[in-house]
Design an enzyme around this catalytic site. Structure first.
Site, short mmCIF file in Angstrom:
data_model
loop_
_atom_site.label_atom_id
_atom_site.label_comp_id
_atom_site.label_asym_id
_atom_site.label_seq_id
_atom_site.Cartn_x
_atom_site.Cartn_y
_atom_site.Cartn_z
N ARG A 125 -4.16 6.86 -5.90
CA ARG A 125 -2.89 6.30 -6.40
C ARG A 125 -1.89 7.43 -6.59
NH1 ARG A 125 -1.55 0.85 -6.16
NH2 ARG A 125 -0.07 1.17 -7.84
N ASN A 162 6.55 0.80 2.11
CA ASN A 162 6.13 2.01 1.40
C ASN A 162 4.82 2.59 1.94
OD1 ASN A 162 4.47 0.05 0.41
ND2 ASN A 162 5.16 0.17 -1.71
N HIS A 165 -1.18 0.95 1.09
CA HIS A 165 -1.69 0.19 -0.04
C HIS A 165 -2.90 0.95 -0.57
CE1 HIS A 165 -3.57 -2.84 -2.52
NE2 HIS A 165 -4.71 -2.50 -1.93
P1 ADP Z 1 1.35 -1.34 -5.05
O1 ADP Z 1 1.33 -1.53 -3.56
O2 ADP Z 1 1.91 0.03 -5.42
O3 ADP Z 1 0.02 -1.60 -5.72
P2 ADP Z 1 2.28 -3.96 -5.99
O4 ADP Z 1 0.85 -4.37 -5.99
O5 ADP Z 1 3.09 -4.20 -7.21
O6 ADP Z 1 2.41 -2.40 -5.63
O7 ADP Z 1 3.04 -4.67 -4.80
C1 ADP Z 1 2.45 -4.84 -3.55
C2 ADP Z 1 3.44 -4.48 -2.46
O8 ADP Z 1 4.47 -5.46 -2.45
C3 ADP Z 1 4.17 -3.15 -2.65
O9 ADP Z 1 3.45 -2.06 -2.14
C4 ADP Z 1 5.45 -3.39 -1.90
O10 ADP Z 1 5.28 -3.20 -0.50
C5 ADP Z 1 5.72 -4.86 -2.13
N1 ADP Z 1 6.59 -5.14 -3.28
C6 ADP Z 1 6.25 -5.07 -4.59
N2 ADP Z 1 7.27 -5.45 -5.37
C7 ADP Z 1 8.28 -5.78 -4.53
C8 ADP Z 1 9.61 -6.27 -4.70
N3 ADP Z 1 10.09 -6.49 -5.90
N4 ADP Z 1 10.34 -6.51 -3.61
C9 ADP Z 1 9.85 -6.29 -2.39
N5 ADP Z 1 8.62 -5.84 -2.14
C10 ADP Z 1 7.84 -5.58 -3.19
#
Ligand code: ADP
Length: 198
Positions: A125, A162, A165
């Site tokens: 992470r 981004n 995952h």
């Molecule tokens: P992570 O991937 O860092 O664990 P989350 O589980 O919160 O983050 O979200 C899953 C994925 O959804 C994120 O990596 C991102 O690609 C997308 N995402 C999260 N929140 C948003 C948002 N508000 N708008 C657009 N895409 C989002």
């Protein structure tokens, strides 16, 4: 309390279609291996929407969190959620984001892997960086290679790009590893530096 030795902890990592299409698979694996973490399962494949739907949680709290992230960014940068998305309800926005996420994650091949090593979940992470590129520290995968934002993404009706995952907790990791890999696809070997580094 976990009885697993810290060096046996495992996590699930997936290079998303944007990471694959930008040729970052090697760079991501390099950073993981350079840190001293071990790739013990690896595969490129095209995911279906059903597979991704089963991967991401369906709990209302998780969906609300997605919506909150959008609302927070909209507030910070002065965007009007109702005008942009037709609602300011965090659940409604969260549902839209989840749907866009299914589309984004199936827009090209992905690379899935299982990574093992000391506190693998937290270490990965940290390597990945904050979900939102503007908050991801330099030196992290997302901080070094991504520039997207919910304000831009949601305006274009898509999820934030981004690159990777990574599981957030050991429980989530166990679930995701079991979801994406069968036991015989996960390998066991010793890395040369294990005697020296830990
Ligand atoms: P992570 O991937 O860092 O664990 P989350 O589980 O919160 O983050 O979200 C899953 C994925 O959804 C994120 O990596 C991102 O690609 C997308 N995402 C999260 N929140 C948003 C948002 N508000 N708008 C657009 N895409 C989002």
């Amino acid at each position: 309390m976990s009885s697993v030795h810290p060096k046996q902890e495992q996590t699930f990592v997936l290079v998303k279609p944007d990471g694959v299409k930008r040729g970052l698979v090697g760079e991501i694996i390099r950073r993981i291996e350079q840190r001293g973490l071990k790739v013990i399962a690896l595969q490129m494949f095209q995911a279906t929407k059903e597979q991704i739907d089963g991967h991401y949680p369906k709990a209302e709290t998780w969906i609300a969190r997605l919506g909150q992230k959008t609302l927070k960014t909209y507030e910070k940068y002065g965007y009007d959620a109702i005008r942009e998305l037709g609602t300011a309800d965090e659940i409604e926005i969260g549902k839209m984001v989840r749907q866009w996420l299914l589309e984004g994650m199936t827009s090209g091949p992905v690379v899935k892997m299982v990574v093992q090593g000391i506190h693998a979940v937290d270490m990965i992470r940290k390597l990945a960086g904050n979900t939102m590129p503007s908050l991801a520290e330099m030196g992290t995968i997302r901080g070094d290679f991504s520039v997207d934002s919910p304000a831009a993404a949601n305006k274009d009706k898509r999820s934030v790009r981004n690159i990777v995952h990574a599981s957030e907790t050991p429980e989530e990791a166990a679930h995701e590893i079991g979801y994406w890999f069968s036991p015989e696809e996960i390998h066991s070997y010793t890395r040369a530096e294990e005697d020296i580094m830990f």
